[in-house]
Write an enzyme that holds these catalytic residues in place. Structure first.
Site, PDB file in Angstrom:
ATOM      1  N   LYS A  33       0.682  -1.280  -0.109  1.00  0.00           N
ATOM      2  CA  LYS A  33      -0.127   0.035   0.094  1.00  0.00           C
ATOM      3  C   LYS A  33       0.777   1.205  -0.022  1.00  0.00           C
ATOM      4  O   LYS A  33       2.148   1.256   0.192  1.00  0.00           O
ATOM      5  CB  LYS A  33      -1.039  -0.128   1.148  1.00  0.00           C
ATOM      6  CG  LYS A  33      -0.213   0.007   2.555  1.00  0.00           C
ATOM      7  CD  LYS A  33      -1.153  -0.111   3.807  1.00  0.00           C
ATOM      8  CE  LYS A  33      -0.432  -0.303   5.031  1.00  0.00           C
ATOM      9  NZ  LYS A  33      -1.266  -0.871   6.313  1.00  0.00           N
ATOM     10  N   TYR A 265      16.073  30.255   9.468  1.00  0.00           N
ATOM     11  CA  TYR A 265      14.769  30.772   9.674  1.00  0.00           C
ATOM     12  C   TYR A 265      14.580  31.254  11.159  1.00  0.00           C
ATOM     13  O   TYR A 265      14.839  30.016  11.981  1.00  0.00           O
ATOM     14  CB  TYR A 265      13.459  30.271   9.368  1.00  0.00           C
ATOM     15  CG  TYR A 265      13.055  30.377   7.971  1.00  0.00           C
ATOM     16  CD1 TYR A 265      12.805  31.403   7.273  1.00  0.00           C
ATOM     17  CD2 TYR A 265      13.157  29.234   7.044  1.00  0.00           C
ATOM     18  CE1 TYR A 265      12.425  31.694   5.915  1.00  0.00           C
ATOM     19  CE2 TYR A 265      12.624  29.339   5.845  1.00  0.00           C
ATOM     20  CZ  TYR A 265      12.549  30.526   5.242  1.00  0.00           C
ATOM     21  OH  TYR A 265      12.191  30.486   3.805  1.00  0.00           O
TER      22      TYR A 265
HETATM   23  C1  LIG Z   1      -0.341  -1.735   6.940  1.00  0.00           C
HETATM   24  C2  LIG Z   1      -1.235  -2.862   7.206  1.00  0.00           C
HETATM   25  C3  LIG Z   1      -0.366  -4.426   7.338  1.00  0.00           C
HETATM   26  C4  LIG Z   1       1.219  -4.257   7.333  1.00  0.00           C
HETATM   27  O1  LIG Z   1       1.582  -3.587   8.595  1.00  0.00           O
HETATM   28  P1  LIG Z   1       3.271  -3.509   8.795  1.00  0.00           P
HETATM   29  O2  LIG Z   1       3.107  -3.075  10.409  1.00  0.00           O
HETATM   30  O3  LIG Z   1       3.600  -2.463   7.688  1.00  0.00           O
HETATM   31  O4  LIG Z   1       3.844  -5.035   8.592  1.00  0.00           O
HETATM   32  C5  LIG Z   1      -0.938  -5.479   7.524  1.00  0.00           C
HETATM   33  N1  LIG Z   1      -2.315  -5.468   7.535  1.00  0.00           N
HETATM   34  C6  LIG Z   1      -3.217  -4.604   7.399  1.00  0.00           C
HETATM   35  C7  LIG Z   1      -4.417  -4.613   7.750  1.00  0.00           C
HETATM   36  C8  LIG Z   1      -2.603  -3.094   7.387  1.00  0.00           C
HETATM   37  O5  LIG Z   1      -3.354  -2.155   7.241  1.00  0.00           O
END
Ligand SMILES: *Cc1c(COP(=O)(O)O)cnc(C)c1O
Length: 382
Positions: A33, A265
């Protein structure tokens, strides 16, 4: 180009293999993702596909559509955020599997399948205590009642084929947290309630950190994300994963300033003595957070033992570093300084900026020259 982001696809594959060895008997999926946690899903997916990954997870349908051609028909592609109303046809058309997070989504998906005269595959998520996504215990109960009440008529599930039952940990990176045992118990309870309706369906609970909670939570499929990309899934112990990213910024110019000179800044930093300041062309617009201001350091790869502190506020497009400790070492424009790498891990940089590796990675901007080291160690640029 603000800097160079080196992404080691071979290390991602090695991390996936290491996780697969850690959970023998379970299918090791890959969560890609948010454009593979910011590292480029169109490069990461083929590498993992070639290594043998058979199930991929993204968050949104648009993300799935963007990589469906690379995943291909022989692997599964799931959308974690599920089905938005009206998205059923597009999802079914592309052969993408929604993670059904409510009874309404289940009904909509089953209806789409009946319209098409086939059983459309999907995952079913149950909420085991995170209160974020998935069927509540109450919805599960209603589903069971509906199935019990069906007398000879069509099953309310007809049109949908549940290929995976899953839930998600809230506190897996803290092995001693009592929420873990509570979530496992809630997941088991939900599974036993579904056992008659969905016998033999593969189960999935573990994200990266969950994989390290022990074989009891591996079930039939694990869903690692951050560990593939080099983040430490066991923050209380040394990182078992290989680092994946290195980030270099380029010196734009250097100057020698007198004692008491204001840097950046807001004039939040004043030199304690005459100092040499280097301006590096990476700023918060590149995802190098403003909370790094006056904190953390860079290194010059020629002297990785010398920390070069970030001084002054991180600007949008550049930051300032005190390079006095390098003495008269020449640092001409274009010289690379390392922001993330062997000397400063992803997790250390994130912690220094008050965040986590996930946020740092997914926030790295679009202005870098991205260099991919592929599984065979050849460099390719984008
Ligand atoms: C993002 C996500 C994962 C992966 O999680 P990590 O901590 O990056 O391994 C797995 N399952 C779901 C439902 C997620 O939203």
């Amino acid at each position: 180009m603000s800097g160079r982001l080196e992404i080691d696809l071979g290390a991602i594959v090695a991390n996936w293999r290491a996780l697969a060895r850690h959970a023998p008997g379970a299918e090791m999926a890959a969560v890609v993702k948010a454009d593979a946690y910011g590292l480029g899903a169109r490069r990461v997916v083929p590498a993992l596909r070639a290594a043998g990954v058979r199930s991929f997870f993204v968050a949104q349908l648009a993300e799935a559509l963007a990589i469906a051609d690379l995943v291909g028909p022989d692997a599964a592609l799931y959308v974690l955020n599920g089905l938005m109303p009206g998205a059923e046809a597009a999802c079914a058309e592309a052969g993408i599997r929604p993670v059904l997070n409510s009874l309404d989504q289940l009904d909509a998906w089953a209806a789409e399948g009946r319209r098409r005269g086939r059983e459309l595959p999907a995952a079913l998520q149950v909420d085991s205590g995170m209160s974020r996504l998935g069927l509540s215990p109450d919805e599960l109960q209603r589903l069971r009642l509906r199935l019990d009440a069906q007398e000879g008529g069509a099953s309310p599930l007809a049109g949908a084929r549940i290929a995976l039952v899953m839930s998600h940990f809230a506190c897996a990176e803290t092995p001693g947290h009592p929420a873990n045992a509570a979530q496992i118990a809630a997941f088991e309870h939900a599974l036993s309630g579904l056992a008659e309706i969905l016998p033999e369906v593969p189960r999935s609970l573990a994200n990266s950190s969950g994989i390290f909670l022990g074989p009891g939570v591996h079930y039939e499929l694990c869903r690692p994300g951050i560990a593939l990309y080099g983040g430490n899934p066991t923050p209380e112990r040394p990182n078992p994963m290989r680092p994946v990213v290195r980030l270099f910024g380029r010196v734009i110019q250097t100057r020698v300033v007198p004692e008491g000179a204001a840097v950046g800044y807001g004039a939040t930093w004043r030199t304690a003595q005459a100092s040499r300041i280097a301006t590096v062309g990476i700023g918060y617009a590149d995802g190098f957070l403003r909370s790094n201001s006056n904190r953390g350091h860079l290194v010059w790869p020629g002297r990785p033992d010398i920390a070069l502190p970030i001084v002054g506020i991180v600007s949008m497009d550049c930051l300032t570093v005190d390079v006095s400790a390098l003495g008269h070492q020449d640092l001409p424009p274009g010289t690379e300084l390392e922001l993330i790498g062997p000397q400063r891990s992803l997790d250390a940089v994130a912690a220094g900026a008050g965040t986590i590796g996930y946020e740092l990675l997914t926030g790295l901007g679009r202005r870098y020259q991205r260099v991919y080291l592929d599984a065979e160690e050849h460099e390719t640029c984008e």
